[in-house]
Design a protein around this motif. Structure first.
Motif, PDB file in Angstrom:
ATOM      1  N   GLY A   1       0.808  -1.219   0.000  1.00  0.00           N
ATOM      2  CA  GLY A   1       0.000   0.000   0.000  1.00  0.00           C
ATOM      3  C   GLY A   1       0.833   1.257   0.000  1.00  0.00           C
ATOM      4  O   GLY A   1       0.522   2.227  -0.698  1.00  0.00           O
ATOM      5  N   VAL A   2       1.908   1.280   0.779  1.00  0.00           N
ATOM      6  CA  VAL A   2       2.801   2.445   0.818  1.00  0.00           C
ATOM      7  C   VAL A   2       3.450   2.669  -0.533  1.00  0.00           C
ATOM      8  O   VAL A   2       3.509   3.800  -1.035  1.00  0.00           O
ATOM      9  N   VAL A   3       3.934   1.570  -1.141  1.00  0.00           N
ATOM     10  CA  VAL A   3       4.597   1.698  -2.444  1.00  0.00           C
ATOM     11  C   VAL A   3       3.616   2.205  -3.491  1.00  0.00           C
ATOM     12  O   VAL A   3       3.918   3.131  -4.265  1.00  0.00           O
ATOM     13  N   ALA A   4       2.415   1.612  -3.524  1.00  0.00           N
ATOM     14  CA  ALA A   4       1.423   2.032  -4.511  1.00  0.00           C
ATOM     15  C   ALA A   4       1.020   3.486  -4.310  1.00  0.00           C
ATOM     16  O   ALA A   4       0.869   4.252  -5.272  1.00  0.00           O
ATOM     17  N   THR A   5       0.862   3.895  -3.054  1.00  0.00           N
ATOM     18  CA  THR A   5       0.470   5.277  -2.763  1.00  0.00           C
ATOM     19  C   THR A   5       1.581   6.245  -3.120  1.00  0.00           C
ATOM     20  O   THR A   5       1.341   7.311  -3.699  1.00  0.00           O
TER      21      THR A   5
ATOM     22  N   ALA B   1      -3.295   5.413   5.635  1.00  0.00           N
ATOM     23  CA  ALA B   1      -4.077   4.167   5.654  1.00  0.00           C
ATOM     24  C   ALA B   1      -3.196   2.922   5.785  1.00  0.00           C
ATOM     25  O   ALA B   1      -3.396   2.114   6.700  1.00  0.00           O
ATOM     26  N   PRO B   2      -2.197   2.725   4.915  1.00  0.00           N
ATOM     27  CA  PRO B   2      -1.367   1.529   5.081  1.00  0.00           C
ATOM     28  C   PRO B   2      -0.533   1.560   6.363  1.00  0.00           C
ATOM     29  O   PRO B   2      -0.270   0.508   6.958  1.00  0.00           O
ATOM     30  N   LEU B   3      -0.145   2.757   6.800  1.00  0.00           N
ATOM     31  CA  LEU B   3       0.638   2.833   8.040  1.00  0.00           C
ATOM     32  C   LEU B   3      -0.221   2.474   9.247  1.00  0.00           C
ATOM     33  O   LEU B   3       0.241   1.794  10.174  1.00  0.00           O
TER      34      LEU B   3
ATOM     35  N   LEU C   1      -6.905   1.800  -3.326  1.00  0.00           N
ATOM     36  CA  LEU C   1      -7.164   3.215  -3.063  1.00  0.00           C
ATOM     37  C   LEU C   1      -6.171   4.107  -3.788  1.00  0.00           C
ATOM     38  O   LEU C   1      -6.478   5.259  -4.130  1.00  0.00           O
ATOM     39  N   ALA C   2      -4.965   3.567  -4.012  1.00  0.00           N
ATOM     40  CA  ALA C   2      -3.929   4.372  -4.658  1.00  0.00           C
ATOM     41  C   ALA C   2      -3.886   4.153  -6.163  1.00  0.00           C
ATOM     42  O   ALA C   2      -3.112   4.814  -6.864  1.00  0.00           O
ATOM     43  N   SER C   3      -4.723   3.221  -6.685  1.00  0.00           N
ATOM     44  CA  SER C   3      -4.687   2.943  -8.123  1.00  0.00           C
ATOM     45  C   SER C   3      -6.120   2.821  -8.641  1.00  0.00           C
ATOM     46  O   SER C   3      -6.934   3.707  -8.431  1.00  0.00           O
TER      47      SER C   3
END
Length: 239
Positions: A35-39, A51-53, A90-92
């Motif tokens: 999630g962090v990478v995608a965001t 959110a991912p954190l 959420l990030a894509s």
């Protein structure tokens, strides 16, 4: 002074738990890291990284409090993985999120189940000296389990009324535990919890004296359960 829930098991059980730590770390970190990478790729360093954190923090907190309950790991790992996949979505794009949630959820369940088996199987007497909750599957009653923790026993199931009611008795309230033989299939009430019933199939079973009656659970491991409960009562200082 620390309680048994805070004590790290030694010997064989401690070694089993240490071996599965990398697996649980992977379960906790994989979804949030994805999630962090995608965001970061999509939005850069933005507030949506929260959110991912937060998911990472929730995973760490959950597995710290459930580290001696391996039975819960597969489902928790699947939920955590699916939530991590949702963060990717959420990030894509939504369809990427659905695919990521399915893949990470399935992978999480597989890793969590593998970790569960490595801790609980095969059953050995050393598990009685640890704070690990030991589940025993009831024979012929799909989904019904007898859980023996270091301070209580519980009837738990994923089907029917047992999903809503989990009869639980502290070790101090447990009386005699013995293996018995059941001659024919019968349905018995669970005392003290209304309409709950257990279907007992012919063969060995374990009879556990509890207030205000007794539990009879069909299982081929009555002797092991009796010794496990006796040892944990001894460690807890319960007569």
């Amino acid at each position: 002074m620390r309680g048994r829930d805070d004590q790290e098991p030694v010997g064989t059980v401690g070694a089993r738990l240490r071996r599965v730590r990398p697996h649980l770390t992977l379960v906790i970190a994989a979804g949030p890291v994805a999630g962090v990478v995608a965001t970061a790729v999509s939005d850069g360093w933005s507030p949506s990284l929260a959110a991912p954190l937060l998911l990472l923090a929730a995973g760490i907190a959950y597995f710290r409090t459930r580290r001696f309950r391996p039975r819960r790991w597969p489902v928790a790992s699947a939920v955590l993985g699916a939530a991590g996949g949702a963060c990717v979505g959420l990030a894509s794009a939504w369809f990427i999120g659905v695919a990521a949630a399915a893949a990470l959820g399935a992978g999480g369940w597989f890793v969590g189940e593998h970790a569960r088996r490595r801790v609980l199987e095969p059953y050995t007497p050393e598990l009685a000296d640890s704070p690990v909750e030991v589940p025993w599957q009831a024979r012929g009653a799909r989904g019904l389990e007898l859980l023996v923790a270091h301070d209580r026993i519980t009837l738990s199931g994923g089907r029917g009324p047992f999903r809503l009611v989990r009869p639980m008795v502290a070790l101090s309230g447990v009386g005699a535990v013995e293996q018995v033989m059941v001659a024919r299939r019968t349905t018995l009430p669970v005392p003290g919890v209304g309409e709950l019933r257990v279907t007992v199939t012919p063969g060995p079973a374990v009879r556990i004296t509890v207030p205000p009656g007794e539990w009879i659970v069909p299982t081929d491991h009555g002797r092991e359960i009796a010794r496990l409960v006796a040892r944990r009562k001894e460690l807890a200082g319960v007569d």
